[in-house]
Design an enzyme around this catalytic site. Structure first.
Site, PDB file in Angstrom:
ATOM      1  N   GLY A   6       0.901  -1.270   0.194  1.00  0.00           N
ATOM      2  CA  GLY A   6      -0.188   0.143   0.008  1.00  0.00           C
ATOM      3  C   GLY A   6       0.804   1.503  -0.028  1.00  0.00           C
ATOM      4  O   GLY A   6       0.514   2.205  -0.539  1.00  0.00           O
TER       5      GLY A   6
ATOM      6  N   ASP B 287       0.804   3.780   4.563  1.00  0.00           N
ATOM      7  CA  ASP B 287      -0.099   4.532   3.638  1.00  0.00           C
ATOM      8  C   ASP B 287      -1.582   4.791   4.643  1.00  0.00           C
ATOM      9  O   ASP B 287      -1.822   5.666   4.751  1.00  0.00           O
ATOM     10  CB  ASP B 287      -0.537   3.339   2.342  1.00  0.00           C
ATOM     11  CG  ASP B 287      -0.858   2.191   2.755  1.00  0.00           C
ATOM     12  OD1 ASP B 287      -0.481   1.820   4.214  1.00  0.00           O
ATOM     13  OD2 ASP B 287      -1.291   1.291   2.010  1.00  0.00           O
TER      14      ASP B 287
ATOM     15  N   ASP C  79      -5.070   1.387  10.205  1.00  0.00           N
ATOM     16  CA  ASP C  79      -6.489   0.894  10.424  1.00  0.00           C
ATOM     17  C   ASP C  79      -6.687   0.247  11.878  1.00  0.00           C
ATOM     18  O   ASP C  79      -6.734   1.132  12.659  1.00  0.00           O
ATOM     19  CB  ASP C  79      -6.927  -0.010   9.331  1.00  0.00           C
ATOM     20  CG  ASP C  79      -8.334  -0.444   9.279  1.00  0.00           C
ATOM     21  OD1 ASP C  79      -9.085   0.126  10.085  1.00  0.00           O
ATOM     22  OD2 ASP C  79      -8.546  -1.597   8.705  1.00  0.00           O
TER      23      ASP C  79
ATOM     24  N   PHE D 257     -13.816   2.436   4.157  1.00  0.00           N
ATOM     25  CA  PHE D 257     -13.010   1.680   3.329  1.00  0.00           C
ATOM     26  C   PHE D 257     -12.730   2.727   2.123  1.00  0.00           C
ATOM     27  O   PHE D 257     -13.464   3.106   1.431  1.00  0.00           O
ATOM     28  CB  PHE D 257     -13.405   0.389   2.795  1.00  0.00           C
ATOM     29  CG  PHE D 257     -12.300  -0.451   2.021  1.00  0.00           C
ATOM     30  CD1 PHE D 257     -11.373  -1.297   2.715  1.00  0.00           C
ATOM     31  CD2 PHE D 257     -12.224  -0.547   0.640  1.00  0.00           C
ATOM     32  CE1 PHE D 257     -10.375  -1.940   2.039  1.00  0.00           C
ATOM     33  CE2 PHE D 257     -11.579  -1.457   0.001  1.00  0.00           C
ATOM     34  CZ  PHE D 257     -10.420  -1.766   0.658  1.00  0.00           C
TER      35      PHE D 257
ATOM     36  N   ASP E 199      -5.981  -0.317  -2.203  1.00  0.00           N
ATOM     37  CA  ASP E 199      -6.399  -1.416  -3.419  1.00  0.00           C
ATOM     38  C   ASP E 199      -7.815  -1.966  -2.781  1.00  0.00           C
ATOM     39  O   ASP E 199      -8.022  -1.930  -1.407  1.00  0.00           O
ATOM     40  CB  ASP E 199      -5.601  -2.401  -3.580  1.00  0.00           C
ATOM     41  CG  ASP E 199      -5.508  -3.369  -2.432  1.00  0.00           C
ATOM     42  OD1 ASP E 199      -4.940  -3.175  -1.418  1.00  0.00           O
ATOM     43  OD2 ASP E 199      -5.799  -4.740  -2.815  1.00  0.00           O
TER      44      ASP E 199
ATOM     45  N   ARG F 170      -5.016   0.755  -7.027  1.00  0.00           N
ATOM     46  CA  ARG F 170      -3.899   1.450  -6.694  1.00  0.00           C
ATOM     47  C   ARG F 170      -3.359   2.649  -7.194  1.00  0.00           C
ATOM     48  O   ARG F 170      -2.522   3.479  -6.649  1.00  0.00           O
ATOM     49  CB  ARG F 170      -2.668   0.293  -6.276  1.00  0.00           C
ATOM     50  CG  ARG F 170      -2.873  -0.859  -5.555  1.00  0.00           C
ATOM     51  CD  ARG F 170      -1.727  -1.498  -5.321  1.00  0.00           C
ATOM     52  NE  ARG F 170      -1.674  -2.810  -4.573  1.00  0.00           N
ATOM     53  CZ  ARG F 170      -1.989  -3.078  -3.378  1.00  0.00           C
ATOM     54  NH1 ARG F 170      -1.884  -2.095  -2.556  1.00  0.00           N
ATOM     55  NH2 ARG F 170      -2.166  -4.191  -2.858  1.00  0.00           N
TER      56      ARG F 170
HETATM   57  P1  IMP Z   1      -4.114  -2.254   9.780  1.00  0.00           P
HETATM   58  O1  IMP Z   1      -3.013  -3.316  10.354  1.00  0.00           O
HETATM   59  O2  IMP Z   1      -5.286  -2.846  10.361  1.00  0.00           O
HETATM   60  O3  IMP Z   1      -3.610  -1.102  10.691  1.00  0.00           O
HETATM   61  O4  IMP Z   1      -4.160  -2.370   8.319  1.00  0.00           O
HETATM   62  C1  IMP Z   1      -2.770  -1.618   7.475  1.00  0.00           C
HETATM   63  C2  IMP Z   1      -2.930  -2.084   6.254  1.00  0.00           C
HETATM   64  O5  IMP Z   1      -4.180  -2.448   5.859  1.00  0.00           O
HETATM   65  C3  IMP Z   1      -2.546  -0.876   5.424  1.00  0.00           C
HETATM   66  O6  IMP Z   1      -1.380  -0.774   5.297  1.00  0.00           O
HETATM   67  C4  IMP Z   1      -3.372  -1.195   4.155  1.00  0.00           C
HETATM   68  O7  IMP Z   1      -2.782  -1.853   3.294  1.00  0.00           O
HETATM   69  C5  IMP Z   1      -4.544  -2.092   4.617  1.00  0.00           C
HETATM   70  N1  IMP Z   1      -5.635  -1.207   4.874  1.00  0.00           N
HETATM   71  C6  IMP Z   1      -6.143  -0.630   5.760  1.00  0.00           C
HETATM   72  N2  IMP Z   1      -7.412   0.073   5.639  1.00  0.00           N
HETATM   73  C7  IMP Z   1      -7.559  -0.124   4.369  1.00  0.00           C
HETATM   74  C8  IMP Z   1      -8.466   0.850   3.580  1.00  0.00           C
HETATM   75  O8  IMP Z   1      -9.401   1.556   3.843  1.00  0.00           O
HETATM   76  N3  IMP Z   1      -8.207   0.481   2.192  1.00  0.00           N
HETATM   77  C9  IMP Z   1      -7.196  -0.298   1.505  1.00  0.00           C
HETATM   78  N4  IMP Z   1      -6.342  -0.846   2.386  1.00  0.00           N
HETATM   79  C10 IMP Z   1      -6.496  -0.702   3.620  1.00  0.00           C
END
Ligand code: IMP
Length: 180
Positions: free
Chosen positions: A49, A104, A107, A156, A163, A169
């Site tokens: 990402g 990027d 979440d 999202f 993506d 992307r």
């Molecule tokens: P986390 O581990 O839940 O913090 O998510 C981190 C990774 O999940 C990011 O680096 C993104 O690649 C992917 N991600 C999280 N939220 C989104 C979104 O809304 N759209 C697309 N990819 C996401």
């Protein structure tokens, strides 16, 4: 309708325009260069990402630095699996250096937490985090973000490296998913 696109089964509407993204990237690059000049810095982008954000950011940061990447996966479609897999680990010597992780979007925070723990095993001098977007409502791991583009609601999003099932992307703007 203008500003609405369809990718596979989902519709997305424009959310953050490319000029706003550029402004955030410029500001973050300035802050980083001011704070880190003279330090032995390695930027570590989290693939996939962060590849576009990392490429734009490091070209704007006016200082000597090394750049490396790690690759993780956790998302399936529009949801996190909650299970972070490291697909490519750290290939760079980081002992005694200032590490700046480039993410990027944060979440749940699980990816960042996993990457920080892995890098920390290699004894860097310090680990800092720069993230473009942060979904504070979704965050379940307490993470420290040193440099942030902006907070966003728990939607999202795709575009600018992000993506949906591998698509979107290459969009210049960030789009958010529409309720179906
Ligand atoms: P986390 O581990 O839940 O913090 O998510 C981190 C990774 O999940 C990011 O680096 C993104 O690649 C992917 N991600 C999280 N939220 C989104 C979104 O809304 N759209 C697309 N990819 C996401």
């Amino acid at each position: 309708m203008k500003g609405i696109i369809k990718i596979q089964d989902k519709e997305f509407e424009i959310f953050i325009k490319s000029f706003e993204i550029s402004e955030m990237v410029n500001r973050l690059a300035k802050e980083l260069a001011n704070d880190l000049k003279g330090k032995d810095v390695v930027f570590v982008g989290i693939l996939n990402g962060a590849f576009i954000f990392a490429a734009d950011l490091i070209r704007k940061v006016n200082m000597d630095c090394n750049v490396s990447f790690v690759k993780t996966a956790s998302y399936k479609g529009a949801r996190t699996s909650g299970n972070v897999k490291t697909l490519i680990g750290l290939q760079q010597e980081v002992k005694g250096k200032t590490i700046v992780i480039i993410e990027d979007i944060i979440d749940t925070g699980l990816t960042l937490d996993t990457v920080i723990k892995e890098i920390d095993c290699h004894n860097p001098a310090e680990i800092l985090v720069v993230a473009l977007l942060f979904k504070c409502e979704a965050c379940i791991k307490k993470v420290r973000i040193d440099y942030l583009g902006r907070e966003i609601p728990n939607n999202f999003v795709i575009g600018y490296g992000l993506d949906y099932n591998g698509f979107g992307r290459n969009l210049r703007d960030v789009y958010k998913m529409r309720a179906s």
